[in-house]
Structures are given as structure tokens and as C-alpha cells.
Design an enzyme around this catalytic site. Structure first.
Site, PDB file in Angstrom:
ATOM      1  N   THR A 278      55.765  37.604  40.864  1.00  0.00           N
ATOM      2  CA  THR A 278      56.236  36.631  39.869  1.00  0.00           C
ATOM      3  C   THR A 278      56.650  37.308  38.576  1.00  0.00           C
ATOM      4  O   THR A 278      57.632  36.917  37.942  1.00  0.00           O
ATOM      5  CB  THR A 278      55.135  35.589  39.584  1.00  0.00           C
ATOM      6  OG1 THR A 278      54.895  34.835  40.766  1.00  0.00           O
ATOM      7  CG2 THR A 278      55.538  34.652  38.461  1.00  0.00           C
TER       8      THR A 278
ATOM      9  N   THR B 286      50.581  37.868  42.174  1.00  0.00           N
ATOM     10  CA  THR B 286      49.179  37.477  42.037  1.00  0.00           C
ATOM     11  C   THR B 286      48.542  36.974  43.330  1.00  0.00           C
ATOM     12  O   THR B 286      47.329  37.093  43.515  1.00  0.00           O
ATOM     13  CB  THR B 286      49.024  36.381  40.964  1.00  0.00           C
ATOM     14  OG1 THR B 286      49.796  35.227  41.348  1.00  0.00           O
ATOM     15  CG2 THR B 286      49.482  36.875  39.612  1.00  0.00           C
ATOM     16  N   ASP B 287      49.335  36.410  44.242  1.00  0.00           N
ATOM     17  CA  ASP B 287      48.732  35.718  45.389  1.00  0.00           C
ATOM     18  C   ASP B 287      47.909  36.629  46.289  1.00  0.00           C
ATOM     19  O   ASP B 287      46.890  36.210  46.839  1.00  0.00           O
ATOM     20  CB  ASP B 287      49.809  35.002  46.208  1.00  0.00           C
ATOM     21  CG  ASP B 287      50.310  33.740  45.527  1.00  0.00           C
ATOM     22  OD1 ASP B 287      49.674  33.307  44.546  1.00  0.00           O
ATOM     23  OD2 ASP B 287      51.339  33.191  45.967  1.00  0.00           O
TER      24      ASP B 287
ATOM     25  N   LYS C 225      41.496  35.550  42.995  1.00  0.00           N
ATOM     26  CA  LYS C 225      42.360  34.579  42.329  1.00  0.00           C
ATOM     27  C   LYS C 225      41.767  33.192  42.524  1.00  0.00           C
ATOM     28  O   LYS C 225      41.584  32.739  43.659  1.00  0.00           O
ATOM     29  CB  LYS C 225      43.787  34.618  42.892  1.00  0.00           C
ATOM     30  CG  LYS C 225      44.741  33.706  42.107  1.00  0.00           C
ATOM     31  CD  LYS C 225      46.173  33.807  42.591  1.00  0.00           C
ATOM     32  CE  LYS C 225      47.063  32.875  41.752  1.00  0.00           C
ATOM     33  NZ  LYS C 225      48.474  32.893  42.190  1.00  0.00           N
TER      34      LYS C 225
ATOM     35  N   TYR D 295      16.740  30.869  55.381  1.00  0.00           N
ATOM     36  CA  TYR D 295      16.582  29.672  56.201  1.00  0.00           C
ATOM     37  C   TYR D 295      16.665  30.019  57.689  1.00  0.00           C
ATOM     38  O   TYR D 295      17.274  31.019  58.081  1.00  0.00           O
ATOM     39  CB  TYR D 295      17.670  28.645  55.874  1.00  0.00           C
ATOM     40  CG  TYR D 295      17.578  28.070  54.483  1.00  0.00           C
ATOM     41  CD1 TYR D 295      16.715  27.022  54.196  1.00  0.00           C
ATOM     42  CD2 TYR D 295      18.366  28.584  53.454  1.00  0.00           C
ATOM     43  CE1 TYR D 295      16.633  26.485  52.918  1.00  0.00           C
ATOM     44  CE2 TYR D 295      18.290  28.056  52.167  1.00  0.00           C
ATOM     45  CZ  TYR D 295      17.420  27.003  51.910  1.00  0.00           C
ATOM     46  OH  TYR D 295      17.353  26.490  50.648  1.00  0.00           O
TER      47      TYR D 295
END
Length: 330
Positions: free
Chosen positions: A14, A85-86, A156, A276
Site C-alpha cells: 500500500t 501490511t497484510d 496486524k 484443563y
């Protein structure tokens, strides 16, 4: 004092995008990006190595980026990588394993808006990245919204807001404040020389459990060539074993030589499969705990481990090893 010599490797994203008929697409060069941030107190060299939206940055591109960093590691004081960024957290995590004991700071950054837009966050992010590349200890980092995050702890968490990345389960390595770059983490002594190792096995899967999840799904994955799986379990580490016995399926895969890494769907804090009964069943079956690792770090660490031809026992030992801050062992 001589200016620090820094290298910028541009890959698209971007930050470098321009408007096209099909929507935003990378179009600006690294030199174009630099022209928007004004004079910096460093000697900066720019090399364009890719021009891709980060959705198209895949294992082959990870290998190329790692090779370029390794090639130039002794020629500069630090390296900045401009990146979409993704998938930035995935790239940063994989570089952590491909470039263990890297001898200089390598800082990935990008932006939520193209640098050509007047209110873009890109100039500040680039400035932060260059500052970190000049001053931080050797390592792989993400610089975003005035925070410097260890690459293998970056995630992100927002799609449009400027504070898109968080440092998960550890504080940021450094922050930009009115005092400048404030480093919060003491540098660690490098144990060995950096060795480039880009051998990975991408035949892996990341699976998120949900009520009603059929364990036959992961069985089918194994039958179709998957060599390792990361399973995101519930909470601190729960898996169903009534009616749909996920734990039993994990046991069968482990016996067949396919490692299953068990992490948590919850972003913060650690998984603890000893707490657990529903977690103990998974551990007894052979699940390997990811502790407080991010999913991005767990899947890339698994790819790298399998690329070294590790068997299930060796993968388990490797996931109990802190390579570069990706896991808390205490």
C-alpha cells in the site's frame, strides 16, 4: 560522527500504491518513497527488489528477501524493508528463522494509506523504521505507528486504523516519543554468525477449531500431502474429545510422523494445555504446545522446521527453543 549507512529494499505494498482502473496497486519506486520524507540524517541506498501487493508475497518472495538481506548484511549499518501490511507479520516471522543471528537491525514497515495521499501514515512509519535501523540491536523488527516491534511478535490487528500492529505478549522493543527513539530492551550478545537458511516446507496448514469441528478434516489434510498442522484451540488450550475427538486425531497424526502444533485462538497471553482436562488430552495425544507464540510465528517456524527434515520429536524440541524472542519459556 559519520552518518549511519542504511539500505532500503522496496517490495511494493500500500505504501507504494497508486490508483489504477482496477484499484490500488503498487507503482511507486523506493526512491519515490524517499522523496516524500525529506532529508534524513543517514546515508540511504535504495534497491527495488519486488513490486507486489503483500497478498502476493509468498514463500518464494520470503526466500528472495532473505537472500537480499543476507547479501547486503555486511555493507550497511541497518536495512529497512518497505512492505505491504497484510502479510508483513508473516514475512517478519519467517525472516526471523531464515536469518538467525542476523548481525544488523532489519526493519519492515509500510502504511495504511499510499504515501502520495496527503494524510498518509507512510512518512512517519518510514522515519521510524530508519531510526530503528540505525539504532536498534541486531534483529528483525516491524516499525509501525511509532512502535518498534520484534518481527516474530508482530500481528496486524486493524484493517484501516493507523495503529494496525500490536506487539503480542511482550512490550515493544522501542517507541518514538518526544525524547526520540526510546529503546526498552537491552541488546543481547549474538551467539553465532548469521547463516542464511531458506529451506522450508510449505505443505502445512493452519486450522481454527469451532464447536462442531469434524476432526476428519485434519485427517483428510494429512492424506492429501500436509506435513504439519497448527491448530488454534480454545482459550488457554481446549479441544473437544466427546463425539468429535480432535485429540485422538492429533494422536494418530503424531504417530504417522505429522507434527501438530497447538496454539490458542486468543491473541494475548499463553496457551497452557496442562490446566484443563480438555487440554491434557491433546498433550497426551502428542500435540506440541506453541505457548505464547503468534499464529504467524508458529506457522512459519513449523515451515522452517520441516524444511530442515525434522521429525516430530525434533520439531517438539525446536518449539521448546527460543530462537529470537518468539516464545516465552518461563
Amino acid at each position: 560522527m559519520a552518518q549511519k549507512s542504511l539500505l532500503m529494499l522496496s517490495t511494493g505494498g500500500t505504501i507504494a500504491s497508486v490508483n489504477t482502473k482496477e484499484g490500488l496497486a503498487p507503482g511507486e519506486s523506493g526512491k519515490d518513497l524517499l522523496s516524500f520524507i525529506g532529508n534524513m540524517p543517514y546515508q540511504i541506498t535504495v534497491k527495488d527488489i519486488l513490486n507486489l501487493d503483500s497478498s502476493n508475497i509468498q514463500p518464494e518472495e520470503w526466500q528472495l528477501i532473505a537472500q537480499k538481506v543476507y547479501q547486503y548484511r555486511n555493507d550497511y549499518d541497518g536495512i529497512v524493508i518497505s512492505h505491504g501490511t497484510d502479510t508483513m507479520a508473516y514475512t517478519a516471522s519467517m525472516l526471523t528463522f531464515m536469518l538467525q543471528n542476523i548481525n544488523l537491525p532489519v526493519v519492515l514497515t509500510g502504511s495504511q494509506m499510499p504515501i502520495t495521499q496527503p494524510l498518509s501514515d507512510a512518512p512517519d512509519n518510514l522515519k521510524s523504521a530508519f531510526a530503528a535501523a540505525a539504532e536498534c540491536a541486531p534483529g528483525i523488527y516491524v516499525a509501525f505507528d511509532r512502535k518498534i516491534i520484534r518481527g516474530c511478535r508482530s500481528v496486524k490487528v486493524r484493517t484501516t486504523a493507523f495503529n494496525a500492529f500490536e506487539s503480542v505478549n511482550v512490550p515493544p522493543v522501542a517507541e518514538i516519543t518526544s525524547d526520540g527513539l526510546v529503546i526498552n530492551e537491552a541488546p543481547k550478545q549474538l551467539k553465532n554468525d548469521c547463516v542464511l537458511n531458506t529451506k522450508i516446507d510449505t505443505n502445512v496448514a493452519l486450522v481454527k477449531l469451532f464447536p462442531g469441528f469434524d476432526p476428519k478434516i485434519i485427517h483428510a489434510m494429512a492424506q492429501n500431502g500436509i506435513h504439519g498442522i497448527v491448530v488454534e484451540a480454545y482459550g488457554i488450550g481446549g479441544m473437544a474429545y466427546i463425539r468429535r475427538n480432535v485429540a485422538a486425531e492429533i494422536g494418530e497424526l503424531s504417530q504417522a510422523g505429522i507434527p501438530v502444533i497447538a496454539s490458542s485462538q486468543v491473541l494475548y497471553e499463553k496457551s497452557d494445555f496442562t490446566r484443563y482436562e480438555v487440554g491434557r488430552q491433546a498433550l497426551l495425544a502428542g500435540a506440541i504446545s506453541a505457548r505464547d507464540m503468534t499464529s504467524e510465528s508458529a506457522i512459519t517456524k513449523l515451515m522452517w522446521a520441516l524444511g530442515q527434515d525434522m521429525d516430530v520429536k525434533q520439531v517438539k524440541a525446536f518449539f521448546a527453543t527460543n530462537v529470537a524472542g518468539e516464545i516465552t519459556l518461563k
